[in-house]
Write an enzyme that holds these catalytic residues in place. Sequence first.
Site, PDB file in Angstrom:
ATOM      1  N   ASP A 124     -14.414  28.513  10.373  1.00  0.00           N
ATOM      2  CA  ASP A 124     -15.345  27.965  11.360  1.00  0.00           C
ATOM      3  C   ASP A 124     -15.291  28.863  12.592  1.00  0.00           C
ATOM      4  O   ASP A 124     -14.343  28.799  13.378  1.00  0.00           O
ATOM      5  CB  ASP A 124     -14.950  26.524  11.727  1.00  0.00           C
ATOM      6  N   SER A 132     -23.958  19.815  17.077  1.00  0.00           N
ATOM      7  CA  SER A 132     -22.507  19.667  16.980  1.00  0.00           C
ATOM      8  C   SER A 132     -21.756  20.361  18.117  1.00  0.00           C
ATOM      9  O   SER A 132     -20.593  20.050  18.363  1.00  0.00           O
ATOM     10  CB  SER A 132     -22.013  20.185  15.635  1.00  0.00           C
ATOM     11  N   HIS A 166     -17.707  26.447  16.177  1.00  0.00           N
ATOM     12  CA  HIS A 166     -17.174  25.434  17.094  1.00  0.00           C
ATOM     13  C   HIS A 166     -15.949  25.989  17.814  1.00  0.00           C
ATOM     14  O   HIS A 166     -15.488  27.092  17.507  1.00  0.00           O
ATOM     15  CB  HIS A 166     -16.828  24.167  16.299  1.00  0.00           C
TER      16      HIS A 166
END
Length: 423
Positions: free
Chosen positions: A399, A157, A402
């Site tokens: 998160d 990702s 990312h």
Amino acid sequence: MKEPLPLSMECKVFQNRIAPFFLWFLIIFTIFLIFSTYSSDPFSHGPKDKLSLQNQSSLSPAWPPAQPPLMPLPMALQIEEECDMFNGRWVKEPRGSPYTNESCRTLPELKNCGKYGKENGYIYWRWKPDGCDIPRFDPKIFLAIVRGKKLAFIGDSLARNHMESLLCLLSQAESPINVYKDPQDKFRTWEFPSHNFTLMVMWTEFLVNGTERMINGTGSSNFDIHLDRVNKAWADQISSLDYIIISSTNWFFRKNYLYENGNLIGCVNCHEGNLTQLSISFAVQRVFRTALKFISSCEECKKDLVTMVRTYSPSHFEHGHWFTGGYCNRSQPLVEREVDIFSGMSWELRKIQFEELGRVREEGKNNKKFKILDVTKAMLMRVDGHPGLYWPAKRNVNDCLHWCLPGPIDMWSDLLLMALRKD
Ligand SMILES: *[C@@H]1O[C@H](CO)[C@@H](O)[C@H](O)[C@H]1NC(C)=O
Ligand SMILES: *[C@@H]1O[C@H](CO)[C@@H](O)[C@H](O)[C@H]1NC(C)=O
Ligand SMILES: *[C@@H]1O[C@H](CO)[C@@H](O)[C@H](O)[C@H]1NC(C)=O
Ligand SMILES: *[C@@H]1O[C@H](CO)[C@@H](O)[C@H](O)[C@H]1NC(C)=O
Ligand SMILES: *[C@@H]1O[C@H](CO)[C@@H](O)[C@H](O)[C@H]1NC(C)=O
Ligand SMILES: *[C@@H]1O[C@H](CO)[C@@H](O)[C@H](O)[C@H]1NC(C)=O
Ligand SMILES: *[C@@H]1O[C@H](CO)[C@@H](O)[C@H](O)[C@H]1NC(C)=O
């Protein structure tokens, strides 16, 4: 804009994730205390964050005895750059980013931190290498260089995150068209018709063949990984490519079973019967070796194929992890003295990536080029650049892995453009 991967899929990336963790207040005494605590059995005591304190020698009990000695870094790799991109700092950039969440139509919801309320201070920084300046990203120059070419991001990702960032940067010069998307949205292809440029992303958790262990019909989040068998899903698709940007590391932090020659050789992060305990570093080293060797010896591939290894991108969870209340709410980049750069897992994984790149360069018998996109040190400092709470999470989950768009990850494409210009 619909986010490519379903949320649940992206979340799985983080399960069992052991994030590197910065202990800038830690004194030498504590470091040695922890080393001695962990050296016998790294996973049985204490919080997993402390893993970042391990270096290769402290991992040695899990390091297989049959391990061949690692090759020293070839000189060519150390001196190839006139300016060392890795040594530098983040400096204020009043102009901010070349794009906004309004001007990039493909910006995914999960990375649209501004929309979800994150203070935008993180946008006003740029990476300044000590010996030079990186020019501001110019999409016209980029598209001129890659005219008629195909470029693919291969990885997890974070490879996708890089692709999304590049897409936003390039869309300021030409709107991309999404021409392919597989049903699970793991593979996607974009075209820039007036430049005849194709941008692809190919999903692979491990680069090699890894299949999830099923328990009573549901995924266990643990994988059987064949370290010496390249993942065909991407490997079968590289013959038409001109550029590959390859990465992958984050899925190695969970409990995984490792195979070589079809035989189970051990396990990472588990204590099961008499299974040999192997380290994350060992697994990462072997899969990069397998993947790079495959590319290097690929007969059908273009003779002038350029492959770039994008180095490890750290997460910044504090006081917990993905599902245990970890967060990342700092509002400024760290400065070098605040980061424990060289003793952490991040540095260890980056070192392995450099070594494997050096190895394939030395062994390669053809014209294929192998380069590095060294982002680890710069990203270690960007505690402020993750979505944190500012993303459409269903629960109160941060998160910290990312990167926001626009955001510090846009720098990866600055390095990419500089590498392309040198060809
Ligand atoms: C873009 O971000 C700003 C905050 O920086 C926010 O107010 C706005 O709603 C966002 N726009 C879109 C289209 O996401
Ligand atoms: C686009 O690039 C490919 C690969 O270089 C080339 O074969 C093709 O002729 C190009 N198409 C156009 C319309 O220029
Ligand atoms: C699988 O299902 C069986 C029957 O329902 C149950 O007895 C067993 O405990 C389950 N195994 C696991 C690992 O959940
Ligand atoms: C992984 O290995 C299995 C068993 O050999 C094979 O059936 C499968 O096609 C492989 N998958 C990939 C993506 O390489
Ligand atoms: C693990 O132990 C079992 C018995 O406890 C034995 O049968 C098996 O051969 C052992 N496996 C390995 C790989 O040593
Ligand atoms: C970050 O969050 C923690 C826990 O909620 C809080 O104690 C701290 O003050 C916050 N720091 C900043 C800079 O907002
Ligand atoms: C690595 O660990 C060894 C022993 O635990 C220690 O002596 C050495 O200083 C460490 N190296 C780094 C770079 O932290």
